[in-house]
Motif scaffolding. Structure first.
Motif, PDB file in Angstrom:
ATOM      1  N   LYS A 266      -5.210  -6.183   6.588  1.00 48.38           N
ATOM      2  CA  LYS A 266      -6.207  -5.394   5.861  1.00 48.38           C
ATOM      3  C   LYS A 266      -7.343  -6.314   5.380  1.00 48.38           C
ATOM      4  O   LYS A 266      -7.485  -7.409   5.892  1.00 48.38           O
ATOM      5  CB  LYS A 266      -5.532  -4.643   4.722  1.00 48.38           C
ATOM      6  CG  LYS A 266      -4.238  -3.918   5.141  1.00 48.38           C
ATOM      7  CD  LYS A 266      -4.462  -2.825   6.190  1.00 48.38           C
ATOM      8  CE  LYS A 266      -3.172  -2.397   6.860  1.00 48.38           C
ATOM      9  NZ  LYS A 266      -2.493  -1.288   6.247  1.00 48.38           N
TER      10      LYS A 266
ATOM     11  N   GLY B 133       0.833  -1.197   0.000  1.00 47.56           N
ATOM     12  CA  GLY B 133       0.000   0.000   0.000  1.00 47.56           C
ATOM     13  C   GLY B 133       0.870   1.251   0.000  1.00 47.56           C
ATOM     14  O   GLY B 133       0.540   2.252  -0.641  1.00 47.56           O
TER      15      GLY B 133
ATOM     16  N   SER C 250      -4.183  -1.690   0.313  1.00 42.83           N
ATOM     17  CA  SER C 250      -3.133  -2.561   0.829  1.00 42.83           C
ATOM     18  C   SER C 250      -3.688  -3.975   0.973  1.00 42.83           C
ATOM     19  O   SER C 250      -4.848  -4.153   1.358  1.00 42.83           O
ATOM     20  CB  SER C 250      -2.660  -2.054   2.192  1.00 42.83           C
ATOM     21  OG  SER C 250      -1.834  -3.018   2.818  1.00 42.83           O
TER      22      SER C 250
ATOM     23  N   HIS D 240      -7.961   1.026   4.854  1.00 39.69           N
ATOM     24  CA  HIS D 240      -8.979   0.535   5.790  1.00 39.69           C
ATOM     25  C   HIS D 240     -10.385   0.628   5.215  1.00 39.69           C
ATOM     26  O   HIS D 240     -11.363   0.458   5.947  1.00 39.69           O
ATOM     27  CB  HIS D 240      -8.941   1.340   7.100  1.00 39.69           C
ATOM     28  CG  HIS D 240      -7.594   1.321   7.769  1.00 39.69           C
ATOM     29  ND1 HIS D 240      -7.214   2.226   8.730  1.00 39.69           N
ATOM     30  CD2 HIS D 240      -6.523   0.515   7.600  1.00 39.69           C
ATOM     31  CE1 HIS D 240      -5.983   1.982   9.124  1.00 39.69           C
ATOM     32  NE2 HIS D 240      -5.533   0.951   8.449  1.00 39.69           N
TER      33      HIS D 240
HETATM   34  C1  LIG Z   1      -1.417  -0.427   6.247  1.00 37.29           C
HETATM   35  C2  LIG Z   1      -1.646   0.988   5.890  1.00 37.29           C
HETATM   36  C3  LIG Z   1      -1.082   1.585   4.759  1.00 37.29           C
HETATM   37  C4  LIG Z   1      -0.026   0.978   3.898  1.00 37.29           C
HETATM   38  O1  LIG Z   1      -0.068  -0.321   3.665  1.00 37.29           O
HETATM   39  P1  LIG Z   1       1.243  -1.259   3.516  1.00 37.29           P
HETATM   40  O2  LIG Z   1       0.754  -2.240   2.527  1.00 37.29           O
HETATM   41  O3  LIG Z   1       1.540  -1.801   4.856  1.00 37.29           O
HETATM   42  O4  LIG Z   1       2.348  -0.411   2.955  1.00 37.29           O
HETATM   43  C5  LIG Z   1      -1.457   2.869   4.458  1.00 37.29           C
HETATM   44  N1  LIG Z   1      -2.300   3.555   5.217  1.00 37.29           N
HETATM   45  C6  LIG Z   1      -2.838   3.043   6.330  1.00 37.29           C
HETATM   46  C7  LIG Z   1      -3.768   3.891   7.128  1.00 37.29           C
HETATM   47  C8  LIG Z   1      -2.511   1.750   6.705  1.00 37.29           C
HETATM   48  O5  LIG Z   1      -3.024   1.246   7.832  1.00 37.29           O
END
Ligand SMILES: *Cc1c(COP(=O)(O)O)cnc(C)c1O
Length: 402
Positions: A194, A68, A189, A168
Motif C-alpha cells: 500500500k 486494514g 492499510s 488504495h
Molecule cells: C489490502 C486491502 C485491504 C486490507 O488491508 P490489510 O492490511 O491487508 O488487511 C482492504 N481493502 C483493499 C481493497 C485492499 O487492497
C-alpha cells in the motif's frame, strides 16, 4: 524488429527510509515494543503515529491497529453493525473486504460497478432500498473514487452510514476533500503493497467521538485509552469501556516507528506514483483495443496501480493475453479468471458471501487487467511495460480476427 521484454519486479518496494530504520532500532533497544509499555514522560511511537496521521489526513481522531482488515472490522462494529445485518459493498474489491463483513457475522450485499471501476450509484440506491441495509463499506478499489458528492446525498437520503475502505486511496481526494473524510470513518492499510509500508498495519480515522471511543476499546486498549495520540476525551469512554469487547488488534511501537517518518514522504511519493501512472496511461490510451477508466476532474488519484480493459475479450483470449504478457515480463492480474490467483479473486469465488447476480460487474471484470506500479520503477520501465502491453494487445487482436 525485436520483441519487447520487461525485466523489472512488480512486487519490489523501496527500502524503509533510514529515519524509519533508526527509529525502529531505538524501539528495539528500549525493549518497550508494546504500545502501552512506556517509560515515565515517554509517548509511545504508536500514539505519535496516531497524532501525526490524524494531522496529515485532516481527521479529528486516528487509531492505529494491526491491519486494514481489522480497521474495517472494528469500524463496522463501532458503527453498530450486528451479526445478521446487511452491509453493502462494491462487487469489485479484494477479499479482505467481504472477509471483514463475514468476520463480524454480517451479510454482504454486492453493488454493481461502472466501466470506470467505481460503485454504480444507481445500483447502490436501488440495493439500499431493496435490502434496507443501513451500512455501506465503500471500497475505493484500485484508487478509483466514485462521485462522492452524489454518493453522500444518496446515503443520507437512504439512511446509510458510509465506512470508506481507503487501502488504495491514502492521499487521494474528491473535490479537494481527502478520501476517508466523507463517511463516518476511513480505513487505511500499511501492508507492504500500500502507500506506506510496515509489513502489516492499519489506521482508522474519524471525526466522531463516540465511534472512536468504541473503536479504541475494541482495538484492545484495556483501560489505557488515555495513552492514544489522537483519541477522544475520557468522558467519551464512559459506556464504551464497559460495552465493547477487547479484540486485541493493537499496533505495536516497532511498526509505528517504521511508519512515522514515511508520513513526511507521502505527498512526494504520491507525485512519483502519478508520474509513473500518467506516463504509462499516456502510452496506452491511444491503442484501439485498450480502454482506460475515465478520471473525472474532481478526482485527485494516486496512481499506485493501473487498470486497462479490453471490452468483449473472451475468456480464452484474455488468458492468452495474460500469458503472453507474462512471458514478456509483464505481470497482469486478470479479474475475470475463473479461479482465484495470487491477490486476485472475484465475487464468484467468495463462498462465504451469498451468491449474487451481477451481470454488469461480471462483464467488466471479464476484460479487466490490473498492474501494480511500485516506486522502484522509473520512466524507462513504464515505457518498456507499455511496449509489451501494446505488442500483446496487437497479437491478441490478430489472433481474434484470424
Ligand atoms: C489490502 C486491502 C485491504 C486490507 O488491508 P490489510 O492490511 O491487508 O488487511 C482492504 N481493502 C483493499 C481493497 C485492499 O487492497
Amino acid at each position: 524488429m525485436t520483441k519487447p521484454r520487461f525485466r523489472g519486479s512488480f512486487t519490489q518496494q523501496e527500502p524503509i527510509c533510514e529515519a524509519g530504520i533508526a527509529a525502529a532500532l531505538a524501539v528495539m533497544r528500549s525493549g518497550r515494543l508494546h504500545r502501552y509499555n512506556t517509560a515515565a514522560d515517554e509517548t509511545a511511537e504508536a500514539a505519535l503515529l496516531e497524532r501525526d496521521f490524524a494531522a496529515w489526513q485532516g481527521a479529528r481522531f486516528c487509531l492505529a491497529v494491526t491491519s486494514g482488515g481489522q480497521a474495517m472490522q472494528i469500524a463496522m462494529r463501532a458503527a453498530g453493525v450486528a451479526p445478521g445485518d446487511t452491509v453493502l459493498t462494491n462487487a469489485f474489491t479484494l477479499a479482505p473486504v467481504p472477509g471483514a463483513i463475514a468476520a463480524i457475522g454480517a451479510r454482504t450485499a454486492l453493488v454493481e460497478i461502472t466501466p470506470d471501476l467505481v460503485l454504480d450509484l444507481e445500483d447502490f440506491d436501488a440495493k439500499a432500498r431493496a435490502t434496507g441495509a443501513r451500512w455501506l463499506l465503500l471500497s475505493h478499489m484500485r484508487g478509483h473514487l466514485c462521485d462522492m458528492d452524489r454518493l453522500t446525498e444518496i446515503a443520507a437520503a437512504r439512511g446509510v452510514t458510509v465506512i470508506e475502505d481507503c487501502a488504495h486511496t491514502m492521499g487521494a481526494a474528491w473535490a479537494g476533500r481527502r478520501s476517508g473524510g466523507f463517511g463516518l470513518a476511513g480505513c487505511f492499510s500499511t501492508q507492504t503493497y500500500k502507500h506506506m509500508n510496515s509489513g502489516e498495519g492499519g489506521l482508522l480515522t474519524s471525526d466522531d467521538e463516540g465511534f472512536m471511543a468504541r473503536a479504541t476499546i475494541l482495538s484492545g486498549s484495556y483501560m489505557l485509552h488515555d495513552r492514544h495520540g489522537a483519541g477522544p476525551q475520557a468522558e467519551a469512554f464512559a459506556d464504551a469501556r464497559l460495552d465493547m469487547p477487547n479484540l486485541s488488534a493493537r499496533m505495536d511501537n516497532l511498526r509505528a516507528a517504521l511508519l512515522r517518518p514515511q508520513i513526511a514522504r507521502l505527498d512526494a511519493n504520491l507525485d512519483r506514483w502519478n508520474a509513473l501512472h500518467d506516463r504509462l496511461a499516456h502510452r496506452l490510451r491511444d491503442h484501439p483495443a485498450l480502454r482506460l477508466p475515465a478520471r473525472p476532474p474532481e478526482e485527485r488519484y494516486v496512481g499506485s496501480s493501473i487498470q486497462v480493459t479490453i471490452p468483449g475479450i473472451g475468456a480464452e483470449a484474455a488468458a492468452a493475453f495474460v500469458n503472453r504478457a507474462a512471458a514478456d515480463g509483464v505481470e497482469l492480474k486478470w479479474f475475470g479468471a475463473p479461479a482465484p490467483a495470487g491477490f486476485t479473486s472475484s465475487h464468484r469465488n467468495w463462498r462465504y458471501v451469498p451468491a449474487q447476480t451481477l451481470p454488469r460487474t461480471d462483464a467488466i471484470l471479464s476484460g479487466l487487467f490490473d498492474m501494480r506500479l511500485p516506486l522502484t520503477f522509473g520512466p524507462a520501465d513504464c515505457d518498456a511495460i507499455a511496449e509489451v502491453i501494446r505488442d500483446t494487445a496487437d497479437a491478441t487482436g490478430r489472433a481474434r480476427s484470424a
